[in-house]
Structure formats: C-alpha cells, structure tokens
Motif scaffolding. Structure first.
Motif, PDB file in Angstrom:
ATOM      1  N   ALA A 190       0.830  -1.207   0.000  1.00 13.41           N
ATOM      2  CA  ALA A 190       0.000   0.000   0.000  1.00 13.41           C
ATOM      3  C   ALA A 190       0.863   1.254   0.000  1.00 13.41           C
ATOM      4  O   ALA A 190       0.551   2.244  -0.672  1.00 13.41           O
ATOM      5  CB  ALA A 190      -0.934  -0.009   1.205  1.00 13.41           C
ATOM      6  N   LYS A 241       2.161   2.764  -3.365  1.00  7.76           N
ATOM      7  CA  LYS A 241       1.301   3.709  -4.076  1.00  7.76           C
ATOM      8  C   LYS A 241       1.475   5.128  -3.531  1.00  7.76           C
ATOM      9  O   LYS A 241       1.487   6.101  -4.288  1.00  7.76           O
ATOM     10  CB  LYS A 241      -0.165   3.284  -3.959  1.00  7.76           C
ATOM     11  CG  LYS A 241      -0.489   1.956  -4.608  1.00  7.76           C
ATOM     12  CD  LYS A 241      -1.959   1.617  -4.414  1.00  7.76           C
ATOM     13  CE  LYS A 241      -2.307   0.281  -5.031  1.00  7.76           C
ATOM     14  NZ  LYS A 241      -3.729  -0.080  -4.817  1.00  7.76           N
ATOM     15  N   TYR A 245      -0.418   9.165  -7.724  1.00  7.43           N
ATOM     16  CA  TYR A 245      -1.491   8.537  -6.942  1.00  7.43           C
ATOM     17  C   TYR A 245      -2.314   9.587  -6.190  1.00  7.43           C
ATOM     18  O   TYR A 245      -3.488   9.370  -5.887  1.00  7.43           O
ATOM     19  CB  TYR A 245      -0.859   7.534  -5.970  1.00  7.43           C
ATOM     20  CG  TYR A 245      -1.803   6.945  -4.957  1.00  7.43           C
ATOM     21  CD1 TYR A 245      -2.699   5.931  -5.290  1.00  7.43           C
ATOM     22  CD2 TYR A 245      -1.774   7.377  -3.632  1.00  7.43           C
ATOM     23  CE1 TYR A 245      -3.548   5.381  -4.348  1.00  7.43           C
ATOM     24  CE2 TYR A 245      -2.620   6.831  -2.673  1.00  7.43           C
ATOM     25  CZ  TYR A 245      -3.511   5.832  -3.037  1.00  7.43           C
ATOM     26  OH  TYR A 245      -4.346   5.286  -2.094  1.00  7.43           O
ATOM     27  N   CYS A 289      -4.633  -5.592  -2.087  1.00 10.47           N
ATOM     28  CA  CYS A 289      -5.228  -4.941  -0.916  1.00 10.47           C
ATOM     29  C   CYS A 289      -4.553  -3.591  -0.663  1.00 10.47           C
ATOM     30  O   CYS A 289      -3.328  -3.501  -0.555  1.00 10.47           O
ATOM     31  CB  CYS A 289      -5.094  -5.838   0.307  1.00 10.47           C
ATOM     32  SG  CYS A 289      -5.865  -5.148   1.790  1.00 10.47           S
ATOM     33  N   ALA A 290      -5.362  -2.548  -0.557  1.00 14.28           N
ATOM     34  CA  ALA A 290      -4.850  -1.191  -0.352  1.00 14.28           C
ATOM     35  C   ALA A 290      -4.782  -0.799   1.121  1.00 14.28           C
ATOM     36  O   ALA A 290      -4.416   0.332   1.445  1.00 14.28           O
ATOM     37  CB  ALA A 290      -5.723  -0.193  -1.108  1.00 14.28           C
TER      38      ALA A 290
END
Length: 262
Positions: free
Chosen positions: A152, A155, A161, A250-251
């Motif tokens: 995560a 990003k 982003y 999964c963020a």
C-alpha cells in the motif's frame, strides 16, 4: 537505534494520552474473537505492546489468564490506572517483546501484538521477537499481529497517486506527500518497488516514529520457519485474504496475520 527513538516517543505524555483513551477493536481483531470464541475461556493470553489498554478492555474477561506488557513504563502506568478496579484479574508489567525471559517456555495459548507494535523495532529484532513468541507460546497456540503493508505504501510514494478530480483533496494529498518525502529523503518510489521491506518515517505521531513496512509475501516467509497455518486478514474489513493476488491488491495500510505455533 529504532528502539531508542521510538521508545522516547512512546514515553511522551501526548502519545500516552492518545492510547489511554482508545476504545474500539479493529475489524480484524473482532474476527479473531469470532474465530476463537469457543476456546478463549481456556486460554492463557499474552498481549504484547498493550499500550493504554485498548485490547485489554475486550480480552481480559474472555480468557482464563491475561498478561499485558509494554516497553513504555508510562503506557503501563496509564493502563494500570485505567483498569485499577479489576487489577486482581489482569497482570500488567513493563516488558520487551525481544526478551520474554520472565515467561517460561510453552506457556501461552494466544499471543496478540496489535497496533503494529512489531513495526517499531529493527529488522533483526523483529526476527528475534518472532522466535521469542514461538518459545513462550504453546505448540499449536496462536499468534495474531498487525503490521504495515509496504504494498500500500508503494502507491503513496507515487506522486501521481495523489491526483484526483477534487483540487482541494489533491492539494492536501500532495502536501502530505511532500512531508513524507522530506522525512524520507533516501527513499523514493523506485526504491520502495525494489524492496520487500522498508523502514520509513510516516505521519504517525507527526513523523516521530520509524516504522517497518513489509510486503505480505515477505512477511509470510519470515513466519514460515516457526509458524504454520498462516492466514492474512484485511485491517479494514476483517476478511481473510486467501490468495497472494488478493494480498497484493489490498490497499489497506495494515494487514493482520494469524498463525499457529509449530
């Protein structure tokens, strides 16, 4: 050392006060209670990095024996004050997850290390801590802990982003990105992409903490020599991430890991 800088932060009154008044379990922690609800009453539990007692509130009455430790003496004092009315039912002490010599081998059925407590020590000490947990935990017992998700954070280190249709939100995001880069001058998007773990100064407590971030695949590799039945859960939903692609997609900034001690 990471330990010394982070410990000083966890001794300060503003940080202690913040943790002293936290109340709620994370969704993944609620999942843990549901999974173990039929066994908790027979379990001896060690709560590592107990802080101000957020998890104490929810677990001490469910387990047979509850022990909470923290390496911050100020956190333990705050926790003792918070639970003074039930002090006969819990044991709280200053202690360090890297050295659990006050506990005998194969003693605890459940060991919890929540709120990413394992992320505030060095890489070498992290591995040492996992071995200490394995030593004091019973064979077949459970370890449940959370850790920061490097996937995560990758990003977050990409400036693109932070751009979006809302100009005000984009501005705020870019300001936070600028602070992140300022406190991590030797780290950029490419170096994050190339590593399986990284130690970063993030926004936690105004960038005062050095925090360990790790990819799920690498965390599983760390666990496999001494743990089995490793499962990964979303911090925000509490749902299990069953495939590596799920974990990579999964963020969530945190992930939870549940595993059995060999």
């Amino acid at each position: 050392m990471i330990k010394d800088k982070n410990l000083q932060t966890y001794l300060t009154s503003d940080v202690v006060n913040y943790y002293q008044y936290l109340q709620q379990l994370q969704p993944a922690e609620e999942t843990l209670i549901k999974l173990l609800k039929d066994r908790l009453s027979t379990m001896k539990m060690l709560d590592l990095g107990v802080g101000g007692g957020r998890t104490t509130k929810h677990f001490f009455s469910l387990v047979q024996e509850y022990v909470g430790i923290d390496y911050s003496s100020e956190m333990i004092s705050a926790c003792e004050e918070r639970f003074r009315s039930v002090k006969q039912r819990i044991k709280l002490m200053v202690g360090d997850a890297r050295n659990l010599s006050q506990f005998e081998d194969n003693y605890f059925d459940l060991i919890l290390f929540s709120f990413n407590g394992i992320d505030y020590i060095s890489h070498e000490d992290r591995l040492k801590t996992l071995h200490e947990i394995s030593r004091v935990g019973k064979s077949g017992g459970y370890l449940f802990f959370s850790t920061h998700n490097l996937q995560a954070m990758e990003k977050v280190f990409n400036w693109q982003y932070h751009l979006g249709w809302n100009p005000f939100k984009s501005y705020v995001n870019l300001v936070m990105f600028a602070f992140l880069r300022r406190f991590n001058t030797s780290v950029n998007y490419q170096t994050i992409k190339q590593n399986n773990y990284a130690i970063l100064r993030d926004e936690s407590h105004n960038f005062r903490l050095q925090t360990y971030y790790i990819r799920a695949s690498e965390q599983i590799k760390q666990l496999e020599p001494i743990f089995n039945n490793i499962k990964v859960y979303s911090w925000q939903s509490g749902l299990e991430l069953t495939t590596l692609s799920d974990m990579q997609a999964c963020a969530d900034m945190w992930l939870y890991y549940l595993c059995r001690i060999k």
